[in-house]
Write a protein that holds these residues in place. Structure first.
Motif, PDB file in Angstrom:
ATOM      1  N   ARG A 133       0.833  -1.210   0.000  1.00 38.19           N
ATOM      2  CA  ARG A 133       0.000   0.000   0.000  1.00 38.19           C
ATOM      3  C   ARG A 133       0.871   1.265   0.000  1.00 38.19           C
ATOM      4  NH1 ARG A 133      -2.908  -3.521  -1.301  1.00 38.19           N
ATOM      5  NH2 ARG A 133      -4.940  -4.059  -0.443  1.00 38.19           N
ATOM      6  N   ASN A 134       1.873   1.234  -0.887  1.00 34.62           N
ATOM      7  CA  ASN A 134       2.868   2.299  -0.921  1.00 34.62           C
ATOM      8  C   ASN A 134       3.060   2.736  -2.373  1.00 34.62           C
ATOM      9  OD1 ASN A 134       5.376   3.729  -1.053  1.00 34.62           O
ATOM     10  ND2 ASN A 134       6.037   2.797   0.868  1.00 34.62           N
ATOM     11  N   PHE A 135       2.561   3.929  -2.702  1.00 35.78           N
ATOM     12  CA  PHE A 135       2.639   4.405  -4.085  1.00 35.78           C
ATOM     13  C   PHE A 135       4.082   4.581  -4.552  1.00 35.78           C
ATOM     14  CE2 PHE A 135      -1.838   5.927  -3.493  1.00 35.78           C
ATOM     15  CZ  PHE A 135      -2.384   5.210  -4.553  1.00 35.78           C
ATOM     16  N   HIS A 136       4.960   4.964  -3.649  1.00 32.12           N
ATOM     17  CA  HIS A 136       6.360   5.161  -4.036  1.00 32.12           C
ATOM     18  C   HIS A 136       6.991   3.833  -4.452  1.00 32.12           C
ATOM     19  CE1 HIS A 136      10.283   6.801  -4.448  1.00 32.12           C
ATOM     20  NE2 HIS A 136      10.772   6.245  -3.361  1.00 32.12           N
ATOM     21  N   VAL A 137       6.691   2.769  -3.732  1.00 31.02           N
ATOM     22  CA  VAL A 137       7.191   1.440  -4.094  1.00 31.02           C
ATOM     23  C   VAL A 137       6.706   1.061  -5.490  1.00 31.02           C
ATOM     24  CG1 VAL A 137       6.903  -1.026  -3.593  1.00 31.02           C
ATOM     25  CG2 VAL A 137       7.525   0.564  -1.760  1.00 31.02           C
ATOM     26  N   LEU A 138       5.424   1.267  -5.764  1.00 31.85           N
ATOM     27  CA  LEU A 138       4.874   0.949  -7.087  1.00 31.85           C
ATOM     28  C   LEU A 138       5.493   1.819  -8.172  1.00 31.85           C
ATOM     29  CD1 LEU A 138       1.085   0.473  -6.241  1.00 31.85           C
ATOM     30  CD2 LEU A 138       2.782  -1.301  -6.744  1.00 31.85           C
ATOM     31  N   ASP A 139       5.733   3.085  -7.857  1.00 36.15           N
ATOM     32  CA  ASP A 139       6.356   3.987  -8.819  1.00 36.15           C
ATOM     33  C   ASP A 139       7.754   3.494  -9.191  1.00 36.15           C
ATOM     34  OD1 ASP A 139       6.378   6.419 -10.371  1.00 36.15           O
ATOM     35  OD2 ASP A 139       7.744   7.263  -8.885  1.00 36.15           O
ATOM     36  N   LEU A 140       8.514   3.051  -8.202  1.00 37.31           N
ATOM     37  CA  LEU A 140       9.852   2.510  -8.464  1.00 37.31           C
ATOM     38  C   LEU A 140       9.779   1.275  -9.354  1.00 37.31           C
ATOM     39  CD1 LEU A 140      11.492   2.823  -4.918  1.00 37.31           C
ATOM     40  CD2 LEU A 140      12.180   4.075  -6.978  1.00 37.31           C
ATOM     41  N   LEU A 141       8.828   0.382  -9.079  1.00 34.31           N
ATOM     42  CA  LEU A 141       8.708  -0.866  -9.837  1.00 34.31           C
ATOM     43  C   LEU A 141       8.219  -0.626 -11.263  1.00 34.31           C
ATOM     44  CD1 LEU A 141       7.214  -3.195  -7.083  1.00 34.31           C
ATOM     45  CD2 LEU A 141       9.544  -3.234  -7.999  1.00 34.31           C
ATOM     46  N   ILE A 142       7.305   0.308 -11.440  1.00 31.22           N
ATOM     47  CA  ILE A 142       6.814   0.620 -12.784  1.00 31.22           C
ATOM     48  C   ILE A 142       7.939   1.222 -13.631  1.00 31.22           C
ATOM     49  CG2 ILE A 142       5.284   2.156 -14.095  1.00 31.22           C
ATOM     50  CD1 ILE A 142       3.254   1.749 -11.751  1.00 31.22           C
ATOM     51  N   GLY A 143       8.675   2.185 -13.052  1.00 32.97           N
ATOM     52  CA  GLY A 143       9.803   2.774 -13.773  1.00 32.97           C
ATOM     53  C   GLY A 143      10.848   1.727 -14.128  1.00 32.97           C
ATOM     54  N   PHE A 180      19.366  -3.433  -9.888  1.00 35.35           N
ATOM     55  CA  PHE A 180      20.236  -3.280  -8.724  1.00 35.35           C
ATOM     56  C   PHE A 180      19.907  -1.975  -8.003  1.00 35.35           C
ATOM     57  CE2 PHE A 180      22.341  -6.699 -10.649  1.00 35.35           C
ATOM     58  CZ  PHE A 180      23.413  -7.140  -9.884  1.00 35.35           C
ATOM     59  N   LYS A 181      19.771  -0.903  -8.779  1.00 38.67           N
ATOM     60  CA  LYS A 181      19.469   0.405  -8.207  1.00 38.67           C
ATOM     61  C   LYS A 181      18.142   0.382  -7.457  1.00 38.67           C
ATOM     62  CE  LYS A 181      18.602   5.227  -9.543  1.00 38.67           C
ATOM     63  NZ  LYS A 181      18.544   6.191 -10.677  1.00 38.67           N
ATOM     64  N   VAL A 182      17.114  -0.149  -8.087  1.00 36.29           N
ATOM     65  CA  VAL A 182      15.784  -0.159  -7.471  1.00 36.29           C
ATOM     66  C   VAL A 182      15.744  -1.094  -6.264  1.00 36.29           C
ATOM     67  CG1 VAL A 182      13.369  -0.795  -7.862  1.00 36.29           C
ATOM     68  CG2 VAL A 182      14.578   0.623  -9.533  1.00 36.29           C
ATOM     69  N   SER A 183      16.492  -2.182  -6.290  1.00 40.08           N
ATOM     70  CA  SER A 183      16.542  -3.063  -5.118  1.00 40.08           C
ATOM     71  C   SER A 183      17.044  -2.300  -3.899  1.00 40.08           C
ATOM     72  CB  SER A 183      17.456  -4.265  -5.396  1.00 40.08           C
ATOM     73  OG  SER A 183      16.919  -5.086  -6.410  1.00 40.08           O
ATOM     74  N   MET A 184      18.078  -1.491  -4.086  1.00 40.14           N
ATOM     75  CA  MET A 184      18.586  -0.665  -2.988  1.00 40.14           C
ATOM     76  C   MET A 184      17.571   0.403  -2.595  1.00 40.14           C
ATOM     77  SD  MET A 184      21.625  -1.797  -2.122  1.00 40.14           S
ATOM     78  CE  MET A 184      22.267  -0.420  -1.175  1.00 40.14           C
ATOM     79  N   GLN A 185      16.949   1.039  -3.578  1.00 43.19           N
ATOM     80  CA  GLN A 185      15.965   2.088  -3.286  1.00 43.19           C
ATOM     81  C   GLN A 185      14.756   1.532  -2.535  1.00 43.19           C
ATOM     82  OE1 GLN A 185      15.838   3.534  -7.490  1.00 43.19           O
ATOM     83  NE2 GLN A 185      15.925   5.562  -6.546  1.00 43.19           N
ATOM     84  N   LEU A 186      14.355   0.309  -2.873  1.00 38.93           N
ATOM     85  CA  LEU A 186      13.221  -0.298  -2.177  1.00 38.93           C
ATOM     86  C   LEU A 186      13.548  -0.530  -0.702  1.00 38.93           C
ATOM     87  CD1 LEU A 186      12.015  -2.828  -4.893  1.00 38.93           C
ATOM     88  CD2 LEU A 186      10.723  -0.863  -4.024  1.00 38.93           C
ATOM     89  N   GLU A 198      17.917   7.628   0.040  1.00 37.92           N
ATOM     90  CA  GLU A 198      17.465   6.715  -1.021  1.00 37.92           C
ATOM     91  C   GLU A 198      18.288   6.920  -2.290  1.00 37.92           C
ATOM     92  OE1 GLU A 198      13.639   6.200  -3.889  1.00 37.92           O
ATOM     93  OE2 GLU A 198      13.185   6.385  -1.746  1.00 37.92           O
ATOM     94  N   GLN A 199      18.574   8.175  -2.608  1.00 35.86           N
ATOM     95  CA  GLN A 199      19.382   8.473  -3.786  1.00 35.86           C
ATOM     96  C   GLN A 199      20.796   7.918  -3.624  1.00 35.86           C
ATOM     97  OE1 GLN A 199      19.614  12.646  -4.693  1.00 35.86           O
ATOM     98  NE2 GLN A 199      20.781  12.345  -6.567  1.00 35.86           N
ATOM     99  N   GLN A 200      21.341   8.039  -2.422  1.00 39.83           N
ATOM    100  CA  GLN A 200      22.681   7.540  -2.123  1.00 39.83           C
ATOM    101  C   GLN A 200      22.740   6.020  -2.330  1.00 39.83           C
ATOM    102  OE1 GLN A 200      23.781   9.094   1.704  1.00 39.83           O
ATOM    103  NE2 GLN A 200      25.888   8.388   1.573  1.00 39.83           N
ATOM    104  N   LEU A 201      21.760   5.325  -1.782  1.00 38.35           N
ATOM    105  CA  LEU A 201      21.717   3.868  -1.935  1.00 38.35           C
ATOM    106  C   LEU A 201      21.446   3.473  -3.386  1.00 38.35           C
ATOM    107  CD1 LEU A 201      19.769   2.910   1.313  1.00 38.35           C
ATOM    108  CD2 LEU A 201      22.184   2.476   0.821  1.00 38.35           C
ATOM    109  N   GLY A 202      20.612   4.254  -4.065  1.00 33.66           N
ATOM    110  CA  GLY A 202      20.353   3.983  -5.474  1.00 33.66           C
ATOM    111  C   GLY A 202      21.605   4.113  -6.319  1.00 33.66           C
TER     112      GLY A 202
END
Length: 334
Positions: A133-143, A180-186, A198-202
């Motif tokens: 139930r997290n729009f940011h998570v879905l946004d990362l996965l869609i991108g 790899f980037k999105v795995s860290m961002q998630l 989040e940007q640093q980890l990405g």
């Protein structure tokens, strides 16, 4: 500046052993379907092993930020499902016969069933992610999914053709480093970290993913089939120009360039032997050039998190583990 020492392989494995086992159980649970072939294909790929580096990164990112919630297990399964779906589709596109030393899924079940099973895994990964139930998570996965599909389409367009380094890095970012980037961002998103963290980890994930794919491409040319789990020089057989090949094309003689072009166009070694291409790459230092680039990206990954503070002792262990991973990526033989 952080002065955390790097971890050892055993320390890293011990740190995430239980979590990775939980991710695999969650993957199996999420892959359950009334359509038996879907479950069979998913379990076949899961049993085939793999490095599990994408869920590993997500778990370590979350732990480094002090997050221990169950969401990390669920999302670890999501990134592994997405990765598995790409493997199914890639093997069909590449007409691969083997994967990790076993017959590829398209060889066992046929292309039609595998296309649909790959689609199902994509959709199931999003269904699982919806539980956050997290729009940011879905946004990362869609991108992420858009980038990976675009990368695959771009690569198909370029098969058999010469590309430059800029095009190569764009392709491997889309096809590999983005995940790899999105795995860290998630991992950061689950912990509620700031945009800056989040940007640093990405950035860590991006650089690590680029290093990972460059090493994969070098191993494809130099490795033995018994070690890498697929026929040697598969990329050249599929018409893909990788970094070492691009480097040699820019420095070779007319005859050497023509030999490489012939293999890329023919997509086989009937007119020019694999050993001939390997000798050209070695002569121009192209393999070492590619490995130097991989090591530079690995070091950039380390540096991108060097100032990340550790909230507690468990977070410190996770940060040490993340400092270890780039060395593993560049030193591996498969």
């Amino acid at each position: 500046m952080s002065l955390l020492p790097s971890a050892t392989a055993k320390q890293v494995f011990d740190l995430v052993r239980d979590d990775l086992a939980a991710v695999e159980r969650e993957f199996s649970r999420q892959a359950e379907s009334e359509v038996v072939v879907i479950q069979d294909i998913a379990e076949y790929l899961l049993a085939g092993g793999g490095k599990r580096i994408r869920p590993l990164l997500l778990l370590l990112a979350a732990k480094a930020l002090g997050f221990q919630g169950e969401s990390r297990i669920r999302m670890g399964a999501v990134v592994e499902m997405l990765h598995t779906a790409t493997l199914v589709h890639d093997d069909i596109i590449d007409e691969a016969k083997t994967r990790r030393g076993k017959a590829s899924t398209n060889t066992v079940w046929g292309e039609s069933k595998c296309v649909l099973a790959g689609d199902w895994l994509y959709m199931q990964s999003f269904q699982t992610a919806l539980e956050e139930r997290n729009f940011h998570v879905l946004d990362l996965l869609i991108g992420l999914t858009q980038q990976m599909v675009e990368g695959e389409l771009l690569q198909i367009q370029k098969l058999g053709h010469l590309i430059n380094e800029e095009e190569y890095f764009d392709l491997i970012f889309r096809k590999t480093a983005m995940l790899f980037k999105v795995s860290m961002q998630l991992g950061a998103a689950l912990s509620g970290a700031s945009d800056e963290v989040e940007q640093q980890l990405g950035e860590y994930g991006r650089n690590l993913g680029l290093a990972f794919q460059i090493v994969d491409d070098v191993l494809d040319i130099t490795g033995e089939e018994s070690t890498i789990g697929k026929p040697a020089a598969s990329d050249l057989r599929e018409g893909k120009a990788t970094l070492a090949v691009i480097h040699a094309l820019e420095r070779g003689t007319g005859a050497e360039r023509e030999a490489i072009r012939t293999v890329l166009a023919d997509r086989n070694f009937s007119r020019v032997k694999h050993a001939t291409i390997l000798e050209i790459l070695k002569h121009h230092g192209s393999l070492e050039y590619a490995m130097d680039a991989a090591r530079a990206y690995a070091e950039a990954a380390r540096q991108s998190i060097v100032d990340l503070p550790a909230a507690n002792s468990e977070a410190a262990k996770a940060l040490r583990a993340l400092q270890w991973v780039p060395g593993y990526v560049t030193d591996r033989d498969r």
